[in-house]
Design an enzyme around this catalytic site. Sequence first.
Site, mmCIF file in Angstrom:
data_model
loop_
_atom_site.group_PDB
_atom_site.id
_atom_site.type_symbol
_atom_site.label_atom_id
_atom_site.label_comp_id
_atom_site.label_asym_id
_atom_site.label_seq_id
_atom_site.Cartn_x
_atom_site.Cartn_y
_atom_site.Cartn_z
ATOM 1 N N GLY A 119 17.475 -1.397 24.466
ATOM 2 C CA GLY A 119 16.562 -0.413 25.660
ATOM 3 C C GLY A 119 18.043 1.556 26.124
ATOM 4 C CB CYS A 237 17.336 3.010 12.273
ATOM 5 S SG CYS A 237 17.285 1.115 12.139
HETATM 6 C C1 LIG Z 1 14.574 -1.274 16.809
HETATM 7 S S1 LIG Z 1 14.601 -2.365 17.710
HETATM 8 C C2 LIG Z 1 14.286 -1.128 19.150
HETATM 9 C C3 LIG Z 1 15.291 -0.051 19.264
HETATM 10 C C4 LIG Z 1 15.424 0.119 20.957
HETATM 11 N N1 LIG Z 1 14.310 1.183 20.651
HETATM 12 C C5 LIG Z 1 16.415 0.786 21.213
HETATM 13 O O1 LIG Z 1 16.867 2.217 21.593
HETATM 14 O O2 LIG Z 1 17.299 0.139 21.763
HETATM 15 C C6 LIG Z 1 12.939 -2.809 17.472
HETATM 16 C C7 LIG Z 1 13.310 -4.028 18.536
HETATM 17 O O3 LIG Z 1 11.693 -4.611 18.340
HETATM 18 C C8 LIG Z 1 11.479 -5.895 18.993
HETATM 19 N N2 LIG Z 1 10.241 -5.842 17.611
HETATM 20 C C9 LIG Z 1 9.961 -6.598 16.911
HETATM 21 N N3 LIG Z 1 8.775 -7.409 16.626
HETATM 22 C C10 LIG Z 1 8.217 -7.577 18.088
HETATM 23 C C11 LIG Z 1 6.541 -7.412 18.351
HETATM 24 N N4 LIG Z 1 5.971 -7.891 17.462
HETATM 25 N N5 LIG Z 1 6.640 -6.702 19.575
HETATM 26 C C12 LIG Z 1 7.831 -6.412 20.043
HETATM 27 N N6 LIG Z 1 8.600 -6.191 19.989
HETATM 28 C C13 LIG Z 1 8.869 -5.947 18.586
HETATM 29 C C14 LIG Z 1 13.061 -6.758 18.042
HETATM 30 O O4 LIG Z 1 13.002 -7.431 18.389
HETATM 31 C C15 LIG Z 1 14.208 -5.732 18.431
HETATM 32 O O5 LIG Z 1 14.309 -5.079 19.791
#
Ligand SMILES: C[S@@+](CC[C@H](N)C(=O)[O-])C[C@H]1O[C@@H](n2cnc3c(N)ncnc32)[C@H](O)[C@@H]1O
Length: 314
Positions: A119, A237
């Site tokens: 988040g 990232c």
């Molecule tokens: C890079 S992290 C996001 C970080 C977040 N935007 C932040 O700034 O704190 C990617 C997230 O996408 C989630 N994720 C992976 N596959 C997904 C999907 N098919 N649909 C929704 N979320 C997904 C992962 O569990 C992870 O929490």
Amino acid sequence: MKTIDYFKQRYENIIPDFEEFLAAIQKKNPVVLRPNKIKFSHLDFQKSFSKYENLDALQRLEFYLENYLLPEVKDFSLGGSLEHTLGHFYSQNLSSQLAVDCLNPQPGECVLDLCAAPGGKTVLIAEKMQNTGMIVANEIYRNRNIALKANLDRMGIVNCIVTSFNGIEFPGTRQFDKVLLDGPCSAEGTLRTVENPELPFKNDTEFRKGLIRTQQKLILKAYELLKEGGELLYSTCTYAPEENEQIVQYLLDNSQAKIIKAKLSSKNESIVNDVSNGLLHWGDQKFNENMNLTKRVYPHKINTGGFYIAKISK
Ligand SMILES: C[S@@+](CC[C@H](N)C(=O)[O-])C[C@H]1O[C@@H](n2cnc3c(N)ncnc32)[C@H](O)[C@@H]1O
């Protein structure tokens, strides 16, 4: 495989000033704090930290999005501090903040954060929208939603609802002014050899295939969910062109999407020169000529995590 050897093998030809890059990733990523504007002024924030011995003179990085640099102090746990629990600040990589800056959410808009946990970016989107309008913060894994909801609560965010769909199947179409897709990636940009001397994943093409398939489906869905005239911010990232320019190219090839300049707000324009342009080719593959409007953040140019940012309009 050693992380440093992996980077040498793959990126020597695409990362500018490569020796400086190698030197940068051998140092720790700095910890920065951003006061929570929903709750606090800078003055109050500085006061609240002044009671901590050795922390009373936090260095303000005005240049970089009004963050403060946390000095390395023994026996101080940032996550365990009362100020953290009360949501006085959020600690987040500068590059992540640049992505939200570039998304440029406005008060009253309707914004989707498709892969939101834990988040960090949702919180900054809410701050920029001054807690108005509506954010839908979606995360596929319910256990990761716990941290997401806790962060929203702690930071005093009231304009956000949390959903738990697989982003690829998020319901509806054409409903958001802006969509952030900061989805799953290989996270190479977070690797510093002090913490990760060994590569934490297998260096083979199979490893990336699954990720790429998910990224392709997510970016198509994210675009579909935009209103006409809406804007999508795709970020990762990682340095991997397969997960960056190649995914944006996939969207261009399968929709009417257009790349627009990934522009930073005027406050941050001073760092524009420190940000590199997206690649126009990788190996045999050529990308759209506007791919240079997308941006790459490297840790030797801005001391933060490596990042990729592309802005797309509908
Ligand atoms: C890079 S992290 C996001 C970080 C977040 N935007 C932040 O700034 O704190 C990617 C997230 O996408 C989630 N994720 C992976 N596959 C997904 C999907 N098919 N649909 C929704 N979320 C997904 C992962 O569990 C992870 O929490």
